[in-house]
Design a protein around this motif. Sequence first.
Motif, PDB file in Angstrom:
ATOM      1  N   LYS A 101       0.850  -1.197   0.000  1.00 17.24           N
ATOM      2  CA  LYS A 101       0.000   0.000   0.000  1.00 17.24           C
ATOM      3  C   LYS A 101       0.886   1.247   0.000  1.00 17.24           C
ATOM      4  O   LYS A 101       1.309   1.724   1.045  1.00 17.24           O
ATOM      5  CB  LYS A 101      -0.937  -0.030   1.200  1.00 17.24           C
ATOM      6  CG  LYS A 101      -1.893  -1.236   1.169  1.00 17.24           C
ATOM      7  CD  LYS A 101      -2.755  -1.311   2.419  1.00 17.24           C
ATOM      8  CE  LYS A 101      -3.682  -2.522   2.365  1.00 17.24           C
ATOM      9  NZ  LYS A 101      -4.511  -2.661   3.587  1.00 17.24           N
TER      10      LYS A 101
ATOM     11  N   GLU B   4       0.062   2.218   3.851  1.00 18.07           N
ATOM     12  CA  GLU B   4       0.688   1.709   5.069  1.00 18.07           C
ATOM     13  C   GLU B   4       2.177   1.733   4.786  1.00 18.07           C
ATOM     14  O   GLU B   4       2.601   1.397   3.683  1.00 18.07           O
ATOM     15  CB  GLU B   4       0.237   0.274   5.369  1.00 18.07           C
ATOM     16  CG  GLU B   4      -1.201   0.151   5.827  1.00 18.07           C
ATOM     17  CD  GLU B   4      -1.609  -1.290   6.099  1.00 18.07           C
ATOM     18  OE1 GLU B   4      -0.726  -2.193   5.959  1.00 18.07           O
ATOM     19  OE2 GLU B   4      -2.772  -1.534   6.425  1.00 18.07           O
ATOM     20  N   GLU B   5       2.968   2.139   5.747  1.00 22.76           N
ATOM     21  CA  GLU B   5       4.408   2.291   5.506  1.00 22.76           C
ATOM     22  C   GLU B   5       4.947   1.065   4.750  1.00 22.76           C
ATOM     23  O   GLU B   5       4.944  -0.047   5.276  1.00 22.76           O
ATOM     24  CB  GLU B   5       5.152   2.440   6.819  1.00 22.76           C
ATOM     25  CG  GLU B   5       6.566   2.976   6.662  1.00 22.76           C
ATOM     26  CD  GLU B   5       6.603   4.391   6.108  1.00 22.76           C
ATOM     27  OE1 GLU B   5       7.461   4.628   5.236  1.00 22.76           O
ATOM     28  OE2 GLU B   5       5.780   5.234   6.510  1.00 22.76           O
TER      29      GLU B   5
END
Length: 290
Positions: free
Chosen positions: A198, A275-276
């Motif tokens: 993501k 998301e990281e």
Amino acid sequence: MKIIVLLFLSFLTRCALGQDSKSLLEAAIKKLQVRDYQGGITILDQIIKQNPKDYSALFNRAVSKSILRQYESAYTDINLAIALKPDSKKAILNRGIIRKKLTDYEGAEKDFNLALQIDPKYSDALYNKGVLFEYIGKFEEACLEFAKAKELGSVASYPKVDFCQTPVNERVKVHSILKLEEISTDKTYGFSSKNPIKVGTGSNGGLENEQTYLDLLRDETGHQIGYTFKGKCCEYFSKNVTAGKANLSQYEITYQLKSGSPKTTKIYLSQFDFEEPKILAGFQTIKPIK
């Protein structure tokens, strides 16, 4: 950024070249003009072999390698070019661009400032400094640089200045992928459409973040990966999309195993959710430059 780099490929000087070198240079120019960068690099290799201190060949090989995402090798070439012409604002600018790609953001800013010391009205340096500031989250500073670049005629700065004039609460939420630090322990991460990477949306859109992530990947041998966009697929629900219907981006990546064997596989990324991002299991990322 890439558009700015492309503008410099015509910067090929013909001073102090023998007849054979002149012929090779003309052949290299033709290759670069039609965007056959690998073909151009092959010819520039011959010129540099004949004369390791040929500024033009080193400069243009560095730019061509950068376009091909061979950033580590491009960095070596651009340093050699700058050693020959320490006051070349174009070479220093390109080193800053390459440093940004290699996650040396402090070094990139120093180079853009150095180029501006040589020429305070260098709009390309102002624009790229603005892009750097935007990327690392210094939005107010970025807008100042874009405004100065626009005043000096930088066409690329026009949409940036327009964005700067948009009220903060109306701006699209962006995520910058500055580095990849954590390696995923989940072997399905990225390799399954049910467990995509993501990456979210960057300052220039979701495609920018997808390419940034892929550019930061290195295979288990430490070499860059090749990647090709294969289209959209795999509809899923996302609250960040109208009606909740989003699609993943599917990429085919090619890389090398420790055994030396080449491998091709597919990975899945989402530019709608963030998301990281982690490093794919079994892969590496760019190592800091020295």
